[in-house]
Design a protein around this motif. Structure first.
Motif, short mmCIF file in Angstrom:
data_model
loop_
_atom_site.label_atom_id
_atom_site.label_comp_id
_atom_site.label_asym_id
_atom_site.label_seq_id
_atom_site.Cartn_x
_atom_site.Cartn_y
_atom_site.Cartn_z
N PRO A 51 0.98 -1.38 -0.09
CA PRO A 51 0.14 -0.04 -0.42
C PRO A 51 0.50 1.29 0.01
O PRO A 51 2.20 1.32 0.29
CB PRO A 51 -1.03 0.04 1.07
CG PRO A 51 -0.62 -1.66 1.70
CD PRO A 51 0.57 -2.29 1.33
N HIS A 132 -13.24 -7.01 -0.66
CA HIS A 132 -13.11 -5.86 -2.36
C HIS A 132 -14.24 -7.15 -2.44
O HIS A 132 -13.87 -8.15 -3.19
CB HIS A 132 -11.99 -6.97 -2.96
CG HIS A 132 -12.12 -6.47 -4.48
ND1 HIS A 132 -10.62 -6.47 -5.03
CD2 HIS A 132 -12.81 -5.61 -5.43
CE1 HIS A 132 -11.12 -6.26 -6.21
NE2 HIS A 132 -12.18 -5.52 -6.59
N ALA A 179 -5.37 3.32 6.85
CA ALA A 179 -5.26 4.10 5.28
C ALA A 179 -4.62 2.38 5.11
O ALA A 179 -5.18 2.53 3.83
CB ALA A 179 -4.50 5.56 5.20
N GLY A 180 -3.59 2.27 5.10
CA GLY A 180 -3.25 1.15 4.68
C GLY A 180 -3.86 -0.46 4.07
O GLY A 180 -3.59 -0.95 3.30
N GLU A 183 -6.96 0.42 2.04
CA GLU A 183 -6.74 0.22 0.81
C GLU A 183 -6.34 -1.86 0.20
O GLU A 183 -7.21 -1.65 -0.64
CB GLU A 183 -5.24 0.86 0.24
CG GLU A 183 -4.32 0.89 -1.51
CD GLU A 183 -3.34 1.78 -1.27
OE1 GLU A 183 -2.30 1.18 -2.03
OE2 GLU A 183 -2.99 2.46 -0.12
N SER A 186 -9.99 -2.76 0.63
CA SER A 186 -10.97 -2.46 -1.03
C SER A 186 -10.35 -2.70 -2.24
O SER A 186 -11.19 -3.98 -2.74
CB SER A 186 -10.83 -1.09 -0.77
OG SER A 186 -10.06 -0.73 -1.21
#
Length: 201
Positions: A51, A132, A179-180, A183, A186
């Motif tokens: 990420p 995902h 945040a990582g 990412e 998702s």
């Protein structure tokens, strides 16, 4: 007379097909969507990019494994390599016969695993998650490691005997890990073998 004979032949053809489980219009493929693919023999290899703000770390593995057959990928917060702030992704091959057919059975496997981690949160602490577009099981954990309180979130997703575990852990760099992890989960790059089982891409 010829029309009756042709009709009788057609009825007989479909009766034979029904008894053998074959469709006369598709070349004799078994009906019911059953797959004759052999059982997998090794965990899936994953093609994962770090990420943003993370670096890949070689040679690290989990202290406690869900199953012996596995591939592990570790990404540390850039500038904090060697610390507890990292994302660990492990691709597992579960033993043949492992029950992963429902959320409840998946959660049971996850809870059994967490019993072995000596962590400080309730075993009832699990919830549905999505990685995902793939449904799975979420867990939050906390553990004292060498006098440092480390927290983490786990995402477990299943496809037959395949399981992927994404662990996002931190002690000082929560914002970067959060945040990582968002990412990673998702847009997770599931391989073709996975999507062939789940029907998701």
């Amino acid at each position: 007379m010829r029309r009756l004979t042709a009709l009788a032949t057609l009825v007989l053809l479909f009766a034979v097909a029904a008894c053998t489980g074959e469709d006369p219009d598709n070349g004799g493929t078994p009906s019911g969507g059953e797959s004759s693919s052999p059982a997998p023999t090794e965990p899936l290899a994953l093609a994962i990019e770090p990420p943003a703000g993370f670096t890949a770390v070689e040679g690290e593995d989990r202290d406690v494994l869900f199953a012996e057959a596995h591939n592990t990928y570790v990404f540390s917060v850039a500038g904090a390599e060697g610390g507890m702030d990292k994302i660990v992704v492990t691709s597992y091959l579960l033993t043949e016969g492992a029950n992963t057919a429902s959320y409840d059975s998946q959660a049971g496997l996850v809870t059994d695993y967490f019993k072995t981690l000596d962590q400080l949160t309730s075993l009832d602490n699990f919830y549905p998650t999505i990685v995902h577009r793939q449904d799975g099981v979420y867990r939050f954990g906390k553990k004292d490691i060498g006098g440092v309180e480390v927290e983490w979130q786990d995402h477990f997703v299943f496809a037959g005997q395949y399981m992927i575990n994404i662990s996002c852990m931190w002690d000082t760099h929560y914002a970067q890990i959060d945040a990582g992890c968002a990412e990673m989960t998702s847009g997770f790059p599931f391989p073709e073998e996975w999507t062939a089982i789940t029907g998701t891409a």
